[in-house]
Enzyme design. Structure first.
Site, PDB file in Angstrom:
ATOM      1  N   PRO A  11      -1.091  28.153  47.952  1.00  0.00           N
ATOM      2  CA  PRO A  11      -2.060  29.144  48.413  1.00  0.00           C
ATOM      3  C   PRO A  11      -2.763  28.771  49.706  1.00  0.00           C
ATOM      4  O   PRO A  11      -3.123  27.617  49.931  1.00  0.00           O
ATOM      5  CB  PRO A  11      -3.071  29.217  47.264  1.00  0.00           C
ATOM      6  CG  PRO A  11      -2.901  27.950  46.509  1.00  0.00           C
ATOM      7  CD  PRO A  11      -1.453  27.594  46.647  1.00  0.00           C
ATOM      8  N   ASN A  12      -2.936  29.789  50.523  1.00  0.00           N
ATOM      9  CA  ASN A  12      -3.692  29.736  51.789  1.00  0.00           C
ATOM     10  C   ASN A  12      -2.954  29.008  52.920  1.00  0.00           C
ATOM     11  O   ASN A  12      -3.435  28.989  54.045  1.00  0.00           O
ATOM     12  CB  ASN A  12      -5.088  29.120  51.581  1.00  0.00           C
ATOM     13  CG  ASN A  12      -5.897  29.900  50.568  1.00  0.00           C
ATOM     14  OD1 ASN A  12      -6.037  31.103  50.709  1.00  0.00           O
ATOM     15  ND2 ASN A  12      -6.375  29.244  49.532  1.00  0.00           N
ATOM     16  N   ARG A  19      -6.703  28.588  59.930  1.00  0.00           N
ATOM     17  CA  ARG A  19      -7.521  28.167  58.804  1.00  0.00           C
ATOM     18  C   ARG A  19      -8.117  26.789  59.076  1.00  0.00           C
ATOM     19  O   ARG A  19      -7.379  25.805  59.156  1.00  0.00           O
ATOM     20  CB  ARG A  19      -6.636  28.089  57.561  1.00  0.00           C
ATOM     21  CG  ARG A  19      -7.328  27.523  56.358  1.00  0.00           C
ATOM     22  CD  ARG A  19      -6.336  27.164  55.262  1.00  0.00           C
ATOM     23  NE  ARG A  19      -7.070  26.683  54.104  1.00  0.00           N
ATOM     24  CZ  ARG A  19      -6.531  26.025  53.100  1.00  0.00           C
ATOM     25  NH1 ARG A  19      -5.226  25.775  53.116  1.00  0.00           N
ATOM     26  NH2 ARG A  19      -7.264  25.612  52.097  1.00  0.00           N
ATOM     27  N   TYR A  24      -7.105  21.173  59.146  1.00  0.00           N
ATOM     28  CA  TYR A  24      -5.666  21.324  58.912  1.00  0.00           C
ATOM     29  C   TYR A  24      -4.832  21.386  60.200  1.00  0.00           C
ATOM     30  O   TYR A  24      -3.607  21.471  60.128  1.00  0.00           O
ATOM     31  CB  TYR A  24      -5.414  22.576  58.064  1.00  0.00           C
ATOM     32  CG  TYR A  24      -6.078  22.487  56.694  1.00  0.00           C
ATOM     33  CD1 TYR A  24      -5.687  21.500  55.784  1.00  0.00           C
ATOM     34  CD2 TYR A  24      -7.103  23.356  56.319  1.00  0.00           C
ATOM     35  CE1 TYR A  24      -6.300  21.392  54.538  1.00  0.00           C
ATOM     36  CE2 TYR A  24      -7.712  23.260  55.072  1.00  0.00           C
ATOM     37  CZ  TYR A  24      -7.310  22.278  54.200  1.00  0.00           C
ATOM     38  OH  TYR A  24      -7.907  22.166  52.968  1.00  0.00           O
ATOM     39  N   ASN A  75       3.541  21.163  48.825  1.00  0.00           N
ATOM     40  CA  ASN A  75       2.125  21.197  49.171  1.00  0.00           C
ATOM     41  C   ASN A  75       1.535  22.310  48.319  1.00  0.00           C
ATOM     42  O   ASN A  75       1.647  23.494  48.657  1.00  0.00           O
ATOM     43  CB  ASN A  75       1.903  21.470  50.662  1.00  0.00           C
ATOM     44  CG  ASN A  75       0.415  21.398  51.015  1.00  0.00           C
ATOM     45  OD1 ASN A  75      -0.436  21.380  50.131  1.00  0.00           O
ATOM     46  ND2 ASN A  75       0.113  21.367  52.302  1.00  0.00           N
ATOM     47  N   ALA A  78      -4.699  24.178  46.839  1.00  0.00           N
ATOM     48  CA  ALA A  78      -5.771  23.953  45.858  1.00  0.00           C
ATOM     49  C   ALA A  78      -5.247  23.835  44.423  1.00  0.00           C
ATOM     50  O   ALA A  78      -5.916  23.229  43.567  1.00  0.00           O
ATOM     51  CB  ALA A  78      -6.791  25.083  45.955  1.00  0.00           C
ATOM     52  N   GLU A  99       4.884  14.923  46.832  1.00  0.00           N
ATOM     53  CA  GLU A  99       3.640  15.665  47.026  1.00  0.00           C
ATOM     54  C   GLU A  99       3.170  15.493  48.467  1.00  0.00           C
ATOM     55  O   GLU A  99       3.193  14.383  49.002  1.00  0.00           O
ATOM     56  CB  GLU A  99       2.580  15.111  46.065  1.00  0.00           C
ATOM     57  CG  GLU A  99       1.235  15.789  46.231  1.00  0.00           C
ATOM     58  CD  GLU A  99       0.166  15.208  45.311  1.00  0.00           C
ATOM     59  OE1 GLU A  99       0.467  14.287  44.523  1.00  0.00           O
ATOM     60  OE2 GLU A  99      -0.978  15.674  45.407  1.00  0.00           O
ATOM     61  N   HIS A 101       0.230  16.717  51.546  1.00  0.00           N
ATOM     62  CA  HIS A 101      -0.983  17.391  52.018  1.00  0.00           C
ATOM     63  C   HIS A 101      -1.172  17.098  53.487  1.00  0.00           C
ATOM     64  O   HIS A 101      -0.940  15.966  53.924  1.00  0.00           O
ATOM     65  CB  HIS A 101      -2.219  16.918  51.246  1.00  0.00           C
ATOM     66  CG  HIS A 101      -2.089  17.110  49.780  1.00  0.00           C
ATOM     67  ND1 HIS A 101      -2.249  18.330  49.178  1.00  0.00           N
ATOM     68  CD2 HIS A 101      -1.742  16.242  48.801  1.00  0.00           C
ATOM     69  CE1 HIS A 101      -2.017  18.198  47.878  1.00  0.00           C
ATOM     70  NE2 HIS A 101      -1.701  16.949  47.622  1.00  0.00           N
ATOM     71  N   ARG A 108     -11.930  13.306  51.159  1.00  0.00           N
ATOM     72  CA  ARG A 108     -12.679  14.562  51.208  1.00  0.00           C
ATOM     73  C   ARG A 108     -13.559  14.699  49.960  1.00  0.00           C
ATOM     74  O   ARG A 108     -14.024  13.710  49.424  1.00  0.00           O
ATOM     75  CB  ARG A 108     -11.690  15.728  51.369  1.00  0.00           C
ATOM     76  CG  ARG A 108     -10.881  15.610  52.679  1.00  0.00           C
ATOM     77  CD  ARG A 108      -9.934  16.779  52.855  1.00  0.00           C
ATOM     78  NE  ARG A 108     -10.663  18.041  52.982  1.00  0.00           N
ATOM     79  CZ  ARG A 108     -10.097  19.245  52.873  1.00  0.00           C
ATOM     80  NH1 ARG A 108      -8.791  19.344  52.640  1.00  0.00           N
ATOM     81  NH2 ARG A 108     -10.813  20.339  53.004  1.00  0.00           N
TER      82      ARG A 108
HETATM   83  C1  DQA Z   1      -4.179  20.774  51.139  1.00  0.00           C
HETATM   84  C2  DQA Z   1      -5.405  20.070  50.528  1.00  0.00           C
HETATM   85  C3  DQA Z   1      -5.973  20.894  49.392  1.00  0.00           C
HETATM   86  O1  DQA Z   1      -7.121  20.245  48.859  1.00  0.00           O
HETATM   87  C4  DQA Z   1      -6.396  22.269  49.885  1.00  0.00           C
HETATM   88  O2  DQA Z   1      -6.879  23.051  48.816  1.00  0.00           O
HETATM   89  C5  DQA Z   1      -5.312  22.958  50.621  1.00  0.00           C
HETATM   90  C6  DQA Z   1      -4.495  22.195  51.565  1.00  0.00           C
HETATM   91  C7  DQA Z   1      -3.664  20.026  52.389  1.00  0.00           C
HETATM   92  O3  DQA Z   1      -2.538  20.289  52.791  1.00  0.00           O
HETATM   93  O4  DQA Z   1      -4.389  19.203  52.968  1.00  0.00           O
HETATM   94  O5  DQA Z   1      -5.126  24.162  50.501  1.00  0.00           O
HETATM   95  O6  DQA Z   1      -3.136  20.787  50.180  1.00  0.00           O
END
Ligand code: DQA
Length: 148
Positions: A11-12, A19, A24, A75, A78, A99, A101, A108
């Protein structure tokens, strides 16, 4: 040996580029996909790149990856910090998952330090921004080679 790899974004992440660029970066998901395609050619692997904002859809894509892809780079956004369903999808399919990110989730907020994915992942790459994607591809291929 050529591997098929799935890169799955949660998501997002479709909003990357605009964003919170201070967290990011300013690279878009389309830019990242292009970089990953070039890396795939270099590594001699085939690549499928996907994104969904929906937890169940991500679960479905992990299920569908079984038998279709040698491994997944995930990735989960959240959902990393909340989704027992995604964790169970990975352990149910036993597909190797790296995994990923963009940000360093350990530096964080407290809630980001908890990852349900980490319990079932081969390993984790975080904190290197968009550069983490090709790094994760190298890590996954090296894991697949080591375990074949
Ligand atoms: C994320 C880190 C997550 O905590 C966050 O909710 C994201 C992006 C990252 O790529 O740093 O949506 O996965």
């Amino acid at each position: 040996m050529t591997y098929s790899i799935l890169i799955l974004n949660g998501p997002n992440l479709n909003l990357l580029g605009t964003r919170q660029p201070e967290v990011y970066g300013s690279t878009t998901l389309a830019n990242i996909e292009a970089t990953c395609s070039a890396k795939a050619e270099q590594l001699g692997v085939s690549l499928t790149f996907a994104q969904s904002n929906h937890e169940g859809e991500l679960v479905d894509m992990i299920h569908a990856a079984r038998g279709q892809h040698a491994g997944v780079i995930l990735n989960a956004g959240a959902y990393t910090h909340t989704s027992i369903a995604l964790m169970d999808a990975i352990s149910s399919t036993m597909i190797p998952v790296v995994e990923l990110h963009l940000s360093n989730i350990h530096a964080r907020e407290e809630f980001r330090k908890i990852s349900y994915i980490a319990r079932v992942a081969v390993g984790q790459i975080c904190g290197f921004g968009a550069a983490g994607y090709p790094l994760a591809m190298e890590a996954l291929v090296s894991h697949l080679e080591a375990t074949k």
